[in-house]
Write a protein that holds these residues in place. Structure first.
Motif: not given
Length: 292
Positions: A180-202
């Motif tokens: 779900m962290a790799f889905y965003k509102n199309p209003a931000f499409s100009e950013e052409k974003e790539v993400r790196i993710l690492r999950a922490l245990d809560a």
């Protein structure tokens, strides 16, 4: 079919996008090259304040579309697992762009154009102990991904032995909530974003207090080590959790380009000297074409 096969897990084409640009202020740039690390911060502190809910709303759209095929009980079960996973896992993110000269990026992330865009070698970044993926902006594709995923998950879940269903559902929810962290509102499409993710245990400890823990990873040898969790003050008075992801294992050519912001007073010589002093080699210094 395994749980990982069910995950959306979009992949970055590093041949098509060999450079990933991280927009930042000059002070952050100096911190990154001198400390040789990137900050990955709590997903809840990203620029799109609604993004935590955006993907979930698309999941609900997809669930309604397949309700007759998978049944309400299965949808509610998946929903419960996702909610539990989102409480137990906290995605830590760092954002890049495939474009090194985007006006909105300069304004929002690079000190209103006075900073720089650090161009990292995409293939090297991909070896870090993180998950990396481009953002999907199309609402239609997002819903279709979730719809297809739910149908496949239902089929697999039906065939899983009863004693293994609980484990299957937990693993499934973990991957799904991270997707779900790799889905965003199309209003931000100009950013052409790539993400790196690492999950922490809560977790909640015996004293009823929340704790965050990094359990390490399985990628590049330095970045896969367990990392301490830090906290900093937010502009609005809040507290932001983050980890410092080490880049030292990527070598002297992890940075391939520095794009100098349109309002920067740097000629490029100072930046070149700072890079050399920090041990980075063969970095191209370039100027932007847009103006603020």
């Amino acid at each position: 079919m395994t749980v990982k096969d069910l995950a959306y897990a979009p992949t970055l084409d590093a041949d098509q996008h060999p450079t990933l640009y991280h927009y930042c202020s000059t002070s952050t740039f100096l911190s990154i090259i001198q400390r040789k690390c990137l900050w990955l911060s709590d997903v809840n502190t990203m620029n799109d304040f609604g993004e935590v809910h955006w993907a979930y709303d698309r999941f609900i759209e997809a669930a309604n579309a397949v309700l007759d095929q998978v049944g309400r009980d299965f949808v509610e079960l998946v929903d419960e697992v996702i909610s539990t996973s989102r409480l137990r896992l906290l995605p830590m993110l760092c954002a890049f762009s495939t474009d090194g000269d985007v006006l909105s990026q300069w304004r929002a992330y690079a000190d209103d154009g006075s900073g720089v865009a650090i161009g990292f070698d995409a293939k090297k970044v991909g070896t870090l102990s993180i998950r990396i993926a481009p953002i999907e902006y199309s609402r239609e594709k997002q819903v279709e991904h979730f719809r297809t995923w739910l149908l496949a998950a239902h089929e697999v879940h039906t065939d899983v032995p009863e004693k293994e269903k609980k484990k299957f559902l937990f693993e499934m929810g973990t991957f799904f909530s991270m997707d779900m962290a790799f889905y965003k509102n199309p209003a931000f499409s100009e950013e052409k974003e790539v993400r790196i993710l690492r999950a922490l245990d809560a977790r909640v400890n015996d004293q009823g207090q929340w704790t965050l823990t990094d359990n390490g990873g399985s990628g590049e040898r330095v970045s896969k080590k367990k990392l301490p969790v830090h906290f900093r003050a937010a502009r609005n008075g809040g507290v932001v959790s983050y980890i410092e992801l080490p880049l030292s294992g990527l070598g002297a050519e992890a940075i391939t380009e520095i794009v100098v912001g349109p309002k920067s007073s740097n000629s490029g010589n100072e930046i070149s000297m700072a890079l050399n002093a920090a041990g980075f080699r063969n970095v191209r210094i370039s100027a932007v074409h847009c103006h603020i």
